[in-house]
Design a protein around this motif. Structure first.
Motif, short mmCIF file in Angstrom:
data_model
loop_
_atom_site.label_atom_id
_atom_site.label_comp_id
_atom_site.label_asym_id
_atom_site.label_seq_id
_atom_site.Cartn_x
_atom_site.Cartn_y
_atom_site.Cartn_z
N ALA A 1404 -68.37 -35.14 47.53
CA ALA A 1404 -67.45 -35.70 46.35
C ALA A 1404 -65.87 -35.53 46.82
CB ALA A 1404 -67.73 -34.76 45.39
N LEU A 1405 -65.48 -34.48 47.54
CA LEU A 1405 -63.96 -33.95 47.60
C LEU A 1405 -63.28 -35.08 48.36
CD1 LEU A 1405 -62.09 -31.78 46.83
CD2 LEU A 1405 -62.11 -31.17 49.27
N PRO A 1406 -63.91 -35.67 49.56
CA PRO A 1406 -63.04 -36.86 50.22
C PRO A 1406 -63.05 -38.12 49.35
CG PRO A 1406 -64.57 -35.95 51.64
CD PRO A 1406 -65.00 -35.06 50.54
N MET A 1407 -64.15 -38.00 48.38
CA MET A 1407 -64.18 -39.57 47.67
C MET A 1407 -62.93 -39.25 46.54
SD MET A 1407 -68.02 -40.51 46.76
CE MET A 1407 -68.37 -39.29 45.66
N ILE A 1408 -62.94 -37.94 45.92
CA ILE A 1408 -62.17 -37.97 44.69
C ILE A 1408 -60.69 -38.08 45.21
CG2 ILE A 1408 -61.08 -36.26 43.11
CD1 ILE A 1408 -64.04 -35.09 43.01
N VAL A 1409 -60.41 -37.44 46.59
CA VAL A 1409 -59.16 -37.51 46.84
C VAL A 1409 -58.47 -38.88 47.13
CG1 VAL A 1409 -57.66 -36.53 48.70
CG2 VAL A 1409 -58.98 -35.05 47.75
N GLU A 1410 -59.54 -39.73 47.97
CA GLU A 1410 -59.13 -41.11 48.51
C GLU A 1410 -58.93 -41.75 47.09
OE1 GLU A 1410 -58.28 -44.30 50.75
OE2 GLU A 1410 -58.34 -42.07 51.22
N ASN A 1411 -59.84 -41.95 46.07
CA ASN A 1411 -59.73 -42.40 45.09
C ASN A 1411 -58.50 -42.01 44.14
OD1 ASN A 1411 -62.09 -43.82 45.21
ND2 ASN A 1411 -63.35 -42.95 43.85
N SER A 1412 -58.19 -40.97 44.15
CA SER A 1412 -57.02 -40.58 43.68
C SER A 1412 -55.79 -41.31 44.07
CB SER A 1412 -56.68 -39.04 43.53
OG SER A 1412 -57.86 -38.14 43.15
N LEU A 1413 -55.71 -41.36 45.48
CA LEU A 1413 -54.57 -41.87 46.08
C LEU A 1413 -54.62 -43.40 45.97
CD1 LEU A 1413 -52.71 -41.70 48.49
CD2 LEU A 1413 -54.52 -42.21 50.02
N GLU A 1414 -55.96 -43.98 45.68
CA GLU A 1414 -55.75 -45.44 45.71
C GLU A 1414 -55.92 -45.95 44.35
OE1 GLU A 1414 -57.42 -47.87 48.64
OE2 GLU A 1414 -57.53 -46.24 50.38
N GLN A 1415 -56.46 -45.31 43.39
CA GLN A 1415 -56.68 -45.68 42.11
C GLN A 1415 -55.87 -44.88 40.92
OE1 GLN A 1415 -60.83 -46.26 41.91
NE2 GLN A 1415 -60.84 -47.26 43.76
N GLY A 1416 -55.40 -43.52 41.38
CA GLY A 1416 -54.94 -42.86 40.46
C GLY A 1416 -55.80 -41.69 39.96
N PHE A 1417 -55.24 -40.60 39.76
CA PHE A 1417 -56.11 -39.24 39.43
C PHE A 1417 -56.88 -39.35 38.48
CE2 PHE A 1417 -56.48 -34.73 37.95
CZ PHE A 1417 -57.27 -34.51 38.86
N LEU A 1418 -56.69 -39.84 37.35
CA LEU A 1418 -57.52 -39.95 36.08
C LEU A 1418 -58.52 -40.89 36.44
CD1 LEU A 1418 -54.75 -39.98 33.29
CD2 LEU A 1418 -56.30 -38.18 34.07
N THR A 1419 -58.34 -41.88 36.81
CA THR A 1419 -59.37 -43.10 37.18
C THR A 1419 -60.32 -42.29 38.25
OG1 THR A 1419 -57.83 -44.60 37.16
CG2 THR A 1419 -59.97 -45.39 38.35
N ALA A 1420 -59.95 -41.58 39.11
CA ALA A 1420 -60.80 -41.09 40.25
C ALA A 1420 -61.87 -39.93 39.59
CB ALA A 1420 -60.04 -40.13 41.40
N VAL A 1421 -61.35 -39.07 38.43
CA VAL A 1421 -61.94 -38.03 37.99
C VAL A 1421 -62.88 -38.72 37.16
CG1 VAL A 1421 -61.60 -36.10 36.27
CG2 VAL A 1421 -60.25 -36.23 38.23
N TRP A 1422 -62.55 -39.66 36.27
CA TRP A 1422 -63.58 -40.69 35.41
C TRP A 1422 -64.56 -41.11 36.07
CZ3 TRP A 1422 -65.09 -40.68 30.77
CH2 TRP A 1422 -65.88 -41.79 30.21
N ASP A 1423 -64.36 -41.75 37.29
CA ASP A 1423 -65.41 -42.15 38.21
C ASP A 1423 -66.32 -41.17 38.60
OD1 ASP A 1423 -64.46 -44.73 37.98
OD2 ASP A 1423 -63.68 -45.12 39.95
N PHE A 1424 -65.73 -40.02 39.01
CA PHE A 1424 -66.58 -38.82 39.48
C PHE A 1424 -67.62 -38.46 38.55
CE2 PHE A 1424 -67.26 -34.07 40.21
CZ PHE A 1424 -67.94 -34.46 41.41
#
Length: 1770
Positions: A1404-1424
């Motif tokens: 999960a962590l690499p996934m959340i970090v990469e998504n935060s970078l490319e789609q924004g933190f809130l989007t990444a957390v929501w996706d997670f």
């Protein structure tokens, strides 16, 4: 533009009336009318080859006038004609392309430049040169500097000879040094021919020893090939141990020692013991055995390969234990004690012991390398072991002396301290090699220099440390990289060791001390060592130690995630994430595109690179942050804007062709070329939305303000300014078009606009006109355009509207009312009209032609600008389209090399291996329905709903009347649409062909003049009626043109001048290796037709296949064949046919397929593309930038592999596909980014990486192919590259599409294949060498990013096992009752912490970090969070089980194999029997075992009284059990459908009891499957079998522990109780056998007897139980308890029997084993089925599961539910 004079373009491409077929350029006829022949460089290269001059002509053959140097070599050395033709084109193309790139260009463009040839020779023969230096041989490539003409020819001959040898070597291309050996001797003979030597034996001019027709293949290649083939067949398809046969690497490494010259000689001595052939009786002991390395199956390989890592972990553990045992709060206070300091010296004894272990392992695994020829190796093995033992003993003795002295003195006396000093001096001597290594680590260039020297003195010095090998030398990186990855690892290790000391070791040391003091009062079972708690301590420590060994992986994951994100931030990734952000940047986007994608003008005096780099960096900064208002520059340079529009529109056109956007969206998004005399850039319509209305309201509000203030307010938004000016200019143009020229009305309109222009110029607009009327004028204009857009034009209404507009603008709009005379004087009113002239505008209107689509396109745009109220942020609607636009636009603001001209770019090829997957879906397969009534087409219509609508719209535009036509006239379009949504060859080909399309367009833009581009823009964008252009305002001039009836914006293709596809063909080739194409053609398989169709429609596409030609009874010849579709003769033609030495597939299929086709690839670079990939036009535009990376230096080397990121396109299919794509996405972006920089260990993971082709050709190619060991063939290319001194980089400004598996069974097979591949890697020589040759920190990076990840995943599972078995022992033995529960809590909390970290962090962590970078933190957390709700953790836990099972089993027993996952769409329900076959051994049995442990523990533990502690200790274990048991059903379509569950159960029972025959498949019969499931035990070695039996013994512990808890024992603890309990087992088996015997004997005919036997057995059992109840302490609960005890015992017996099958199979016992095994599988099946059945029976579960499975469920869930229950709406 280019500086060279070009020959004029030679018209359209027409084939000359020649017989010979050519591939890319007709070299055989340089006068042919072919667009590529207009380049003088081609003629220069061909002319150089023709310069045979005074060379001695070969005897025995007539020399023809058109023969060249290639023919000369071919005849002299016996090469095949087609090999000669193939390599001739290869060489000419490469030399021509290289000469084109020269800067500045040579003075004589049609003469081959010697520098070009010299550089190519050095690169191509680089490996040969180092091989000669390594073996101390003089190179036979003799090039003098004096005779320039002869020298050029000689150099050409050397290069051509190497290419001819390589081109005909077949499978030997995997053995590069073997090719060096062959080339070495052939070059020697070539020199003798060139120097006109006399043969001493014949007295005649020297002739090569190998000559004649096909002599090279028959005399040189086939004998060596035959040896490899014999070895492979002796391996029994790779199932024999690797140590028993030679693979490609062994054959190759034979040529790393000088003995090859002695043994093989030249011409090759076929009697040498190197050769072995099938069906010969050459004694095995006589032939050469393994060379260089022996692959042995053992987990010890991980210790051997990465010994430095394990030494570090073990020594720290020892030191930490010593310090922690002191009991101080901080370690530094403990270290003040002299006792602790001395105790720490024991690490040296341990270190010595580990050295002994390493030496013993080396000797134990590599002993078979020692032969008479390699005695020194054996000597070194023995010496190393002896020396290591000696050191260990010395340290032990010195250490004992210290304590002896201290104890005799009673304190730390001076004598005792002096003995400590003695010990330290000894230790210093011991670590001198390590200190030396450290010194060389700090100065890496010194180490590289030393390792590259081939001096004997250095070999002698390093002999002790490692074997001398050809690869793995000079691998150190530069100092800056060194510092970067060293810092990274120091931080990681510091965190890990601090955590381990304070949270793992120290707490447990305290617990241990407490446990050792406890006296156990009562044991609940027989114990062999009473009164000691050692077992309890060991059981507590084992899981913690396992975690200690693996948690570095977690720390690595944490830090690499954050480092990766930081690097991503600095690379400017994710700055444009959506259309809103693109809108803010779009103004600079045109300049960014121009800067990056358009080549800069080449000056004659090239600037110094530093100055240029600085200038470029400043320019990028300006673009990125909008400094200097780039768009103003763009606007003033109209040509730049037009060029940008052409590119942008072509990208949008490809989006429309792919059906990602609709026709309306295309209109909104394209950039119309400037026409209608509009003075500003016409931004895409969806950016101008709402801007005009906002400007209107601004004007209304600021009516009182002066002009400049109002205009300043409007200009704050660039889009608003452009919208206002464009609307004004368009309205003026429109009114002048629809009013007839030379009428009074026409001049009124012209005068009105002239007056308004004057007011604007004098800044008196707000003073002159009433701003409040603007909304009314706006409303009338909108109504007028509405009228014009109607299909039937209403003249009278139009006249009314124009009159109303006239009234408003002329009479009411001005603030000062003007009289009629004034208006007439100013030309704003008519003179008095006669009656027949009618009212104003009545006879002055002319409507444009209805079919002038472009005019109405512009009119719709104007209407949109005038009317749209929303901001259009949802255009385009399609998510994939938005992602791609955002990525492309963002990438142009990232750092990338400047693009060269197409002519000056590196040429490249793409290679795709294809076996027999789908090319194009057939019509029938689209309609055929599954058992739920769902067809593939229906499924795709719902999943890709928007794209389906766009497709229908496109079909209607192309003339389709009715949807029924889709299955008739439009059937191919439909099949193509579906195939482009799957993972098919046609999708891959379409994607790769975008390179060709992009190159043609870029070539046009490179060479087009400003006039070409402007005219082109007018052609593609002007409307039909340009009738009045010459009159307007008296400014414009131009001739009247007839009305054009064009469709939408035409493609840039219409502007090409003819030379574009010539240069594109020179720069790009696409080869698909369709191994079975020949067979498909012969069988009439439709796949062959579809491949032919692809060739027909894609000019650069070439297909390479293997053709089998049967000659006689058993004789077959194999050929590599290249074909293309000839557009002139309209059929497929064969270009080359090169005979192979034998059947293609000796090793793994895919690399063999790539290898046979690689000879047909061209260019400097080679991109490897798999069958499940795609490409995008906008990304293809950046390819020439990417290839420039080969010229940049990264660290101390230029790149040899350019890594490119992937865009996973299968994420939208289901939630599983989403989890997989999210996991994969972080792997191919963040993970690869960190591996490339700062860690410098990125390998090649098989996807869209671009290889430096001429670096890899002489070094073994782009993959390895040895059977089984190279099953993950791709990554070995990375290993090989790193070991041979290559450099792998990663670039994220370009992406390539990639498909992933979408169903659980496909994903699991893929995971199994990768895990097995990693298991094999762990045994391989490449991993061993990298582990030893890389420096310490790069070795750590390498381990944790490859095999270490899989090993640590397995350790996590083992931790769960060891923890639960430990708790079970403590509970059953009674030790737990006496332990302090607080300590229990401490252990439980530590472990659960670790499990939670494990479940969340690995994935999960690499996934959340990469998504935060490319789609924004809130989007990444929501996706997670969404993922968690869709049970992603269950999936990841399940995957963890798959990985650990297959990784462990492969290392222990082998059995790795290629698993075809099938890449279709998953809509079908998988039956229970199929899931059981796939997962029973890897997941279900293990989950049941853990569940039994947890249940027994719950029953017998003293902890559950305090339930919270119990839950705390077992929650993660239960989660694991549930995940492993239920995941295959949760992620199975209709997994909880009651009816399907019932049918599945019946099907499972039928499968279980089906007897079958000899040829029954595993899917039909349990017995066949059961035997197949134990295949790995048949091929495993003795150690594997012993370890398997040892592990199986754990199942007997249940019985041992539980028996003593039964009431019947009456508290007796003697060993006799356990031994007596075996009677139960015997009785149980006896009862089973009795009933089986009765069934066989009586069940069929004498049924009564059968029932009688059953009754007797039941009566006896009841009586027996009654007696037990009466006379012993037996309780009914004992029955349940004993079941939990005895069932595992039975399973243990069956598992051991399977290992001993060779001894048991012939005995009567075996039938009983098989019958019992069947019963157990039934029991397991029912156990797994029970929860599934329960959930199926509960209402609502099925619909919930469907929502979980098909993602975006809240918008689409209902429709999918309907799909799955077959209630189709249509």
């Amino acid at each position: 533009m280019n500086l060279r004079q070009r020959a004029p373009a030679t018209g359209p491409y027409a084939r000359p009336p020649m017989q010979e077929v050519f591939n890319i350029i007709p070299i055989h006829n340089l006068l042919a009318d072919h667009p590529s022949l207009r380049y003088p460089e081609i003629r220069a290269a061909a002319a150089a080859l023709r310069a045979v001059g005074d060379l001695r002509k070969p005897p025995f053959l007539e020399w023809k006038s058109d023969y060249d140097l290639m023919n000369w070599l071919g005849i002299f050395f016996g090469f095949q004609d087609d090999n000669v033709r193939n390599q001739r084109e290869h060489l000419v193309l490469h030399l021509a392309n290289s000469q084109m790139r020269l800067q500045p260009p040579p003075h004589l463009v049609d003469v081959l430049d010697p520098g070009v040839l010299r550089r190519f020779r050095r690169k191509l023969l680089g490996n040969y040169t180092s091989w000669c230096a390594y073996l101390g041989r003089r190179s036979n490539v003799v090039v003098s500097r004096r005779r320039a003409g002869d020298d050029l020819r000689r150099e050409l001959l050397y290069v051509a000879l190497y290419l001819l040898v390589w081109g005909e070597s077949g499978n030997l291309r995997f053995t590069p040094e073997c090719i060096c050996y062959i080339y070495h001797h052939m070059a020697m003979e070539l020199n003798q021919v060139l120097d006109e030597d006399i043969d001493p034996e014949t007295g005649r001019p020297f002739l090569p020893s190998v000559s004649g027709e096909n002599a090279f293949l028959k005399s040189v290649i086939i004998p060596i090939y035959g040896t490899i083939s014999a070895e492979v067949s002796s391996s029994r398809n790779g199932t024999r141990p690797h140590s028993a046969w030679r693979n490609y690497d062994d054959i190759n490494e034979y040529f790393w020692s000088r003995r090859c010259f002695k043994r093989l000689r030249w011409p090759i001595n076929l009697g040498s013991n190197f050769f072995c052939y099938e069906n010969t009786t050459t004694g095995k002991e006589k032939r050469v055995g393994k060379t260089g390395f022996v692959e042995q199956r053992s987990f010890w390989n991980l210790f051997r390969s990465f010994d430095k890592l394990w030494v570090m972990l073990i020594l720290f553990l020892q030191a930490a234990l010593i310090v922690a045992w002191e009991g101080k709060e901080y370690p530094w206070t403990a270290l003040e004690s002299r006792d602790v300091q001395v105790e720490l010296l024991t690490v040296f004894i341990t270190y010595g012991g580990l050295r002994v272990l390493q030496a013993v392992l080396d000797a134990g695994t590599q002993y078979s390398l020692v032969t008479r020829e390699t005695l020194s190796l054996g000597v070194r093995m023995v010496l190393k072991a002896l020396v290591a033992m000696a050191w260990t003993i010395i340290f032990a003795v010195f250490y004992a002396r210290i304590w002896a002295q201290k104890n005799s003195d009673g304190r730390w006396s001076d004598e005792a301290n002096s003995r400590i000093v003695d010990f330290l001096w000894t230790a210093l001597v011991f670590v001198i090699p390590e200190l030396l290594a450290l010194l060389l680590f700090i100065v890496p260039w010194v180490r590289n220099f030393i390792e590259e020297l081939n001096w004997n003195a250095i070999y002698v010095f390093t002999w002790w440390f490692h074997t001398r090998i050809f690869v793995g030398r000079a691998l150190r990186e530069g100092l800056i990289n060194n510092v970067k990855y060293t810092l990274f690892w120091i931080i990681v290790l510091a965190s890990k060791f601090a955590f381990s000391y304070f949270l793992q070791i120290k707490p447990l040391v305290n617990t241990t001390k407490a446990i050792m003091k406890i006296k156990v009062h009562t044991y609940k079972m027989h114990v062999f060592f009473e009164g000691t708690n050692v077992i309890a301590v060991v059981l507590l420590w084992v899981p913690v130690l396992l975690i200690y060994l693996m948690d570095l992986q977690i720390w690595y994951a944490v830090f690499s995630s954050f480092i990766g994100a930081t690097i991503g931030l600095f690379s400017h990734l994710g700055e444009i994430r959506n259309i809103k952000q693109l809108r803010l940047r779009f103004q600079f986007f045109a300049s960014a595109l121009q800067f990056n994608l358009m080549p800069e003008e080449q000056s004659l005096r090239p600037e110094p690179t530093m100055v240029k780099k600085l200038r470029d960096a400043i320019h990028r900064l300006k673009l990125r942050y909008g400094l200097g208002q780039a768009y103003q520059k763009t606007e003033s340079s109209q040509i730049e804007a037009t060029r940008f529009a052409l590119i942008w529109n072509e990208i949008m056109t490809t989006f429309r062709e792919e059906d990602l956007i609709s026709d309306r969206e295309l209109e909104l998004m394209e950039l119309p070329p400037n026409c209608w005399n509009i003075r500003v850039i016409r931004w895409p319509c969806f950016f101008l939305a709402n801007e005009l209305l906002l400007a209107l309201s601004q004007a209304k509000e600021m009516a009182a303000e002066p002009d400049d203030v109002l205009w300043l307010g409007i200009c704050k938004s660039e889009y608003r300014r452009c919208a206002v000016i464009e609307a004004y200019d368009s309205i003026r143009y429109l009114l002048l078009v629809i009013v007839r020229y030379r009428t009074e009305e026409y001049s009124i309109i012209a005068n009105l606009f002239r007056e308004i222009d004057q007011c604007i110029e004098n800044q008196k607009f707000t003073v002159t006109y009433r701003m409040s009327l603007l909304p009314q004028i706006h409303a009338k204009l909108v109504s007028l355009i509405d009228l014009m857009l109607q299909s039937k034009k209403d003249t009278s209404k139009t006249v009314d509207m124009l009159q109303a507009l006239y009234e408003l603008s002329v009479r009411e709009f001005p603030r000062v009312k003007k009289s009629m005379e004034t208006l007439r004087a100013e030309g704003l009113a008519t003179r008095s009209r006669s009656t027949d002239e009618g009212l104003l505008f009545e006879n002055a209107i002319q409507f444009p032609d209805d079919e002038d689509a472009i005019f109405f396109g512009h009119l719709r745009r104007l209407h949109t600008i005038l009317t749209s109220r929303d901001s259009m942020l949802n255009v385009p609607v399609n998510i994939e389209a938005r992602k791609r636009i955002a990525f492309f636009s963002n990438s142009l603001f990232m750092n990338m090399p400047r693009a060269p001209y197409v002519e000056k770019m590196m040429s490249f090829s793409v290679l795709t291996p294809y076996y027999d997957e789908e090319v194009l879906y057939g019509k029938e397969s689209l309609r055929s329905e599954n058992e739920d009534g769902i067809s593939t087409l229906f499924y795709l219509q719902k999943i890709y709903e928007g794209e389906w609508t766009n497709f229908l719209e496109r079909m209607h535009r192309e003339g389709m009347k009715d949807e029924d036509e889709l299955f008739n006239t439009k059937a191919r379009d439909l099949r193509v649409w579906v195939s482009y949504r799957g993972q098919t060859l046609s999708r891959t080909v379409r994607g790769m062909m975008y390179y060709y399309r992009a190159l043609k367009m870029l070539a046009f833009l490179d060479s087009a003049s400003e006039m070409d581009i402007r005219d082109g823009s007018q052609q593609t964008g002007s409307h039909g009626l340009m009738t009045h252009n010459n009159i307007m305002d008296g400014v414009q001039s131009g001739s009247q043109t007839a009305p054009q009836k064009l469709g939408r914006t035409a493609s840039v293709t219409n502007l090409f001048k003819g030379h574009e596809h010539g240069i594109a063909l020179l720069k790009f080739t696409y080869v698909v290796a369709c191994q079975l194409y020949g067979k498909h053609k012969a069988k009439g398989d439709n796949r062959a037709e579809e491949i032919l169709y692809l060739m027909k429609n894609n000019e650069p596409l070439r297909v390479a296949y293997v053709d089998e030609v049967k000659l006689g009874r058993d004789e077959v010849e194999y050929y590599s064949v290249l074909v293309k579709y000839d557009q002139q003769v309209q059929r497929e033609v064969e270009i080359y046919r090169i005979r192979l030495p034998g059947p293609l597939k000796l090793g793994e299929g895919k690399p063999e397929n790539q290898n046979h086709a690689i000879i047909f690839t061209r260019g400097d670079a080679l991109q490897t593309i798999d069958m499940n990939q795609d490409n995008y036009f906008e990304e293809a535009l950046k390819m020439r930038n990417l290839l420039e990376e080969f010229k940049n230096v990264y660290g101390i080397r230029k790149p040899t592999i350019l890594g490119v990121r992937e865009n996973i396109f299968t994420g939208s299919v289901s939630s599983l596909a989403w989890f997989m794509s999210a996991q994969e996405m972080s792997f191919v972006t963040l993970n690869q980014r960190v591996l490339a920089n700062p860690l410098k260990v990125r390998m090649h993971y098989g996807h869209p990486d671009v290889f430096d082709r001429f670096w890899f050709l002489p070094r073994g190619g782009i993959s390895k192919a040895s059977k089984v060991i190279n099953i993950s063939e791709d990554i070995f290319a990375g290993f090989n590259c790193t070991l041979r001194g290559g450099n792998v980089t990663h670039h994220e400004y370009m992406q390539v599409g990639k498909g992933r598996d979408v169903g659980l069974n496909q994903i699991s097979m893929f995971e199994a294949k990768v895990a097995s591949g990693n298991g094999e890697q762990a045994l391989s020589r490449d991993v061993y060498r990298l582990g030893h040759r890389l420096d310490f920190f790069r070795m750590l990076s390498f381990f944790y990013s490859t095999v270490g990840f899989y090993f640590n995943t397995m350790v996590v599972v083992l931790t769960v096992y060891s923890f639960l078995w430990g708790r079970l022992f403590l509970a059953l033995s009674g030790v737990e009752d006496d332990l302090d529960t607080n300590n229990n809590k401490a252990v439980g909390v530590i472990l659960n912490q670790q499990f939670i970290i494990q479940l969340g962090l690995f994935t999960a962590l690499p996934m959340i970090v990469e998504n935060s970078l490319e789609q924004g933190f809130l989007t990444a957390v929501w996706d997670f969070l969404t993922m968690q709700l869709q049970l992603a953790s269950v999936f990841y836990t399940f995957s963890m089980g798959t990985r650990s099972h297959f990784f462990g089993r492969t290392i222990l027993h082998g059995g790795a194999k290629y698993r075809a996952t099938g890449r279709g769409f998953v809509v079908q329900h998988k039956s229970f029997a199929e899931n059981y076959r796939l997962y029973s051994r890897s997941h279900f049995v293990k989950a049941i075992e853990l569940a039994i442990i947890l249940i027994v523990y719950a029953v017998h533990s003293s902890v559950p009284r305090n339930t919270f502690a119990y839950i705390g200790m077992s929650v993660s274990s239960w989660f694991l059990v549930v995940s492993w048991m239920l995941a295959p059903f949760i992620f199975n379509p209709s997994g909880f459908d009651w009816l399907k569950t019932v049918y599945d159960f019946d099907d499972f029972m039928n499968w279980l009891w089906y007897s079958g025959g000899v040829f029954t498949k595993p899917e039909h019969s349990w017995e066949t499957w059961w035997y197949e499931e134990q295949d790995h035990l048949r091929t495993t070695g003795l150690w594997g079998k012993l370890l398997e039996i040892l592990l199986d013994l754990r199942f007997f512990f249940f019985q041992y522990g539980v028996v003593y808890q039964l009431g019947i024992t009456g508290g007796n603890k003697s060993i006799g109780v356990y031994l007596l309990s075996w009677i139960y087992m015997v009785v149980a088996v006896g009862i089973y056998m009795t009933i089986s015997w009765a069934q066989n004997k009586y069940a069929a005919k004498e049924h009564v007897y059968y029932r009688l036997v059953q009754l007797s057995v039941i009566v006896v059992m009841v009586l027996f139980i009654a007696l037990l109840l009466e006379f012993t302490g037996f309780k009914f609960i004992d029955i349940a308890s004993s079941l939990l005890a005895f069932i595992p015992t039975g399973w243990g017996i069956i598992l051991i029997a399977q290992v001993l099958r060779p001894f048991l199979q012939t005995t009567p016992v075996w039938d009983t084993v098989v019958s019992l095994a069947r019963l157990y599988d039934m029991l397991f099946g029912v156990t797994v089925m029970a929860p599934v059945a329960l959930l199926s029976w509960l209402p609502g579960f099925q619909s919930m599961q469907t929502r979980i499975l098909f993602n975006e469920a809240f918008s689409r869930g209902l429709q999918i539910s309907r799909i799955l229950t077959g209630k189709k709406s249509n």
